[in-house]
Scaffold this motif. Structure first.
Motif, short mmCIF file in Angstrom:
data_model
loop_
_atom_site.label_atom_id
_atom_site.label_comp_id
_atom_site.label_asym_id
_atom_site.label_seq_id
_atom_site.Cartn_x
_atom_site.Cartn_y
_atom_site.Cartn_z
N LEU A 21 0.84 -1.21 0.00
CA LEU A 21 0.00 0.00 0.00
C LEU A 21 0.87 1.26 0.00
CD1 LEU A 21 -2.77 1.38 0.25
CD2 LEU A 21 -2.60 1.10 2.71
N ILE A 22 1.94 1.25 0.81
CA ILE A 22 2.82 2.43 0.86
C ILE A 22 3.49 2.64 -0.49
CG2 ILE A 22 4.95 3.32 1.89
CD1 ILE A 22 4.01 1.97 4.54
N ALA A 25 0.98 4.10 -2.82
CA ALA A 25 0.73 5.52 -2.53
C ALA A 25 1.87 6.38 -3.08
CB ALA A 25 0.58 5.72 -1.03
N GLY A 28 1.58 6.58 -6.72
CA GLY A 28 0.48 7.49 -7.05
C GLY A 28 0.90 8.94 -6.94
N LEU A 29 1.65 9.28 -5.87
CA LEU A 29 2.12 10.66 -5.69
C LEU A 29 3.08 11.05 -6.80
CD1 LEU A 29 2.63 10.72 -1.82
CD2 LEU A 29 0.94 12.01 -3.12
N LEU A 146 -6.66 10.69 -7.15
CA LEU A 146 -6.01 11.15 -5.91
C LEU A 146 -6.05 12.67 -5.84
CD1 LEU A 146 -2.80 8.90 -5.67
CD2 LEU A 146 -4.82 8.78 -4.25
N THR A 150 -8.39 14.84 -3.18
CA THR A 150 -7.67 15.65 -2.19
C THR A 150 -8.06 17.13 -2.32
OG1 THR A 150 -5.84 14.10 -2.41
CG2 THR A 150 -5.37 16.13 -1.25
N PHE A 208 -7.66 12.16 0.19
CA PHE A 208 -6.53 11.35 -0.30
C PHE A 208 -6.71 9.88 0.10
CE2 PHE A 208 -2.27 9.53 0.06
CZ PHE A 208 -1.77 9.81 -1.20
N MET A 209 -7.10 9.67 1.37
CA MET A 209 -7.28 8.30 1.87
C MET A 209 -8.38 7.56 1.07
SD MET A 209 -5.24 7.86 4.37
CE MET A 209 -4.25 8.76 5.51
N LEU A 212 -7.15 6.82 -2.39
CA LEU A 212 -6.08 5.82 -2.33
C LEU A 212 -6.65 4.42 -2.11
CD1 LEU A 212 -2.98 5.29 -2.20
CD2 LEU A 212 -3.15 5.55 0.28
N TYR A 216 -6.44 1.55 -4.81
CA TYR A 216 -5.59 0.41 -4.43
C TYR A 216 -6.38 -0.90 -4.51
CZ TYR A 216 -2.86 -2.79 -1.57
OH TYR A 216 -2.17 -3.89 -1.13
#
Lengths: 257, 259
Positions: A21-22, A25, A28-29, A146, A150, A208-209, A212, A216
């Motif tokens: 997941l990290i 993320a 994605g960023l 995302l 956000t 964002f969460m 995400l 995901y």
């Protein structure tokens, strides 16, 4: 022994999922800042997340504000503190209830939709098709969602704050007999910029969460309709839990002494 | 590029999923302008082979060269540069159901090549006409089309960027025999006109005979036979004979439980 093995297996699975997941993320960023950009898709997502969520978020906010005024009155009346109702309504809504309830409603509406759409694209090879057409799925599918979530959720929460305060005002004036001028004066004089700002920061984090988790779980769905259904459920549940956890963390960062 | 250099050269390709080894060392060359059809039963690794070549899966070991350039391990911009050479027709068509037909066909031109939408639409309409679909279909969404029409749209999308290499994954699966023949004809015509190199995977022998210059059979994770399409009936290989005649009895055993 089997029990310990099961615990170890679950723990390792959890660590693996967290790591994945990290990485997702971060990917994605990176996709947000790297070209090509898709403004048309970002705008489409902003309309979907913001405009089309307005009715459900507005309804949630107005009734929350109304109930808050009513409950505060019945509680505060016990020790003659009814005059604090405008302050309670405005602070509760801007700091907590506005962002959290809007976040949870949007998680149900948008998180599920994102997971279902991307999950269906995954199981029908549409994501692979994007790659074969020289299009990076992270930039085309994930980055716009995302970014849009956000950026849009703070606006949605700002509107929810206003509608919620209005709900409290309606009940206070027409049911509890407050003076309108004094109610508005008390609301505005007690409200501090940080109350609103902290709520909007929370909203951005929640947005964002939600995106995400939706992306995901959609991206990693497998096995046809059942897999997409599971991804949708996981997206909503995990986004809701992350909203509640990150709500505490952001509150701690803003207001802990 | 050397004329005799294969367009696609695969050496020692392996891929496992957990303990299950799907590809156990594939060696395969596809010449420039050649149409190779890989045949084999379900679950023998045909789709995995194509996905490895396209970079959608990473092989465990081995080499995949396109025009002499190693592509295993390529990512990001390098991978996208290689992908610009490819067109792909997916088994289930894999059309983007949120976009109208013309935008599906022109997608690679807009998103991949950065062409203006109006220009991409003109190309898309021409490609749709090439697969026998009129402009009235262009504004519809994929869900409004029949299976055969969806396949034709997917074919138009695969050839829209005039790729050097086209992959066809089970191009006739789920179609009636007449529509299958239409698709086979279109594949022959499109590949011929583009002068493209084609790799198809199928279990439809009629389709394989129509579109192939050469056929290779995959079994047990390896290429067990390859040769010109005319030689398939006299391959001398029991596995190939059983497969092309569709016999239950033979060296290929299907794991069927008794009722």
């Amino acid at each position: 022994m089997a029990f310990l093995q099961a615990i170890g297996h679950t723990f390792l699975n959890g660590v693996e999922t967290l790591g994945r997941l990290i990485l997702f993320a971060l990917d994605g960023l990176l996709a947000i800042v790297r070209p090509p950009y898709y403004p048309r898709l970002i705008l489409k997502q902003m309309i979907e997340i913001g405009y089309y969520s307005l009715p459900v978020v507005g309804l949630t906010a107005v009734f929350t504000g109304m109930v808050l005024a009513l409950q505060s009155f019945t509680g505060f009346a016990r020790f003659s503190a009814e005059s604090a109702i405008p302050q309670v309504v405005v602070v509760s809504l801007t700091r907590e209830l506005g962002p959290v309830l809007a976040g949870l409603m949007v998680a149900g509406r948008i998180g599920a939709a994102m997971a279902a759409e991307i999950g269906t694209m995954r199981v029908t090879d549409q994501i692979d098709a994007l790659s074969t057409l020289s299009t990076n799925p992270m930039r085309y599918l994930v980055a716009p969602r995302l970014l849009a979530a956000t950026a849009t959720l703070p606006f949605l929460v700002l509107i929810a704050d206003i509608i919620g305060i209005f709900g409290g005002y309606i009940v206070s004036i027409y049911k509890l007999g407050f003076n309108p001028g004094i109610y508005i004066h008390n609301t505005l004089s007690f409200l501090e910029p940080l109350d609103v700002i902290s709520g909007l920061v929370k909203a951005a984090v929640f947005g964002f969460m939600i995106a995400l988790m939706g992306c995901y779980h959609g991206f990693h769905s497998r096995g046809g309709a059942q897999g997409v259904g599971g991804a949708t459920t996981n997206a909503v549940v995990s986004a809701s839990i992350l909203i509640l956890i990150s709500n505490y963390i952001v509150t701690e960062l803003f207001f802990a002494r | 590029m050397n004329d005799r250099q294969p367009k696609i050269a695969i050496r020692g390709l392996t891929k496992s999923f957990g303990l299950k080894a799907v590809l156990k060392g594939i060696d395969l060359d596809i010449a420039v302008g050649e149409s190779l059809v890989v045949i084999g039963g379900s679950g023998t690794g045909k789709s995995v082979l194509i996905k490895c070549i396209l970079g959608l899966m990473t092989p465990d070991s081995g080499s995949i060269k396109i025009d002499g350039e190693e592509t295993v391990g390529l990512n990001g911009g390098e991978r996208e540069r290689i992908m610009a050479k490819f067109g792909m027709l997916f088994q289930g068509s894999a059309l983007f159901d949120s976009l109208p037909v013309w935008e599906n066909v022109g997608f690679g031109l807009i998103a991949g090549d950065g062409k203006p939408r109006r220009e991409a639409k003109e190309v898309a309409l021409r490609k749709l006409a090439a697969v026998g679909l009129g402009p009235d279909v262009a504004e519809l969404h994929p869900a409004e089309l029949s299976g055969g029409m969806q396949k034709r749209v997917a074919l138009a999308r695969a050839i829209a960027r005039e790729p050097e290499i086209i992959f066809f994954d089970e191009p006739t699966t789920g179609l009636d025999p007449i529509m299958s023949d239409v698709i086979n004809d279109l594949i022959r015509k499109c590949v011929g006109e583009l002068g493209a190199t084609a790799l198809s995977i199928t279990h439809d022998m009629a389709s394989a005979r129509r579109i192939a210059h050469r056929i290779a059979m995959i079994y047990g994770g390896r290429i067990i036979w390859q040769g010109p399409v005319a030689a398939i009936d006299s391959s001398g290989n029991d596995h190939v004979d059983q497969f092309i005649h569709g016999r239950a009895e033979g060296p290929i055993k299907m794991p069927v439980r008794p009722l």
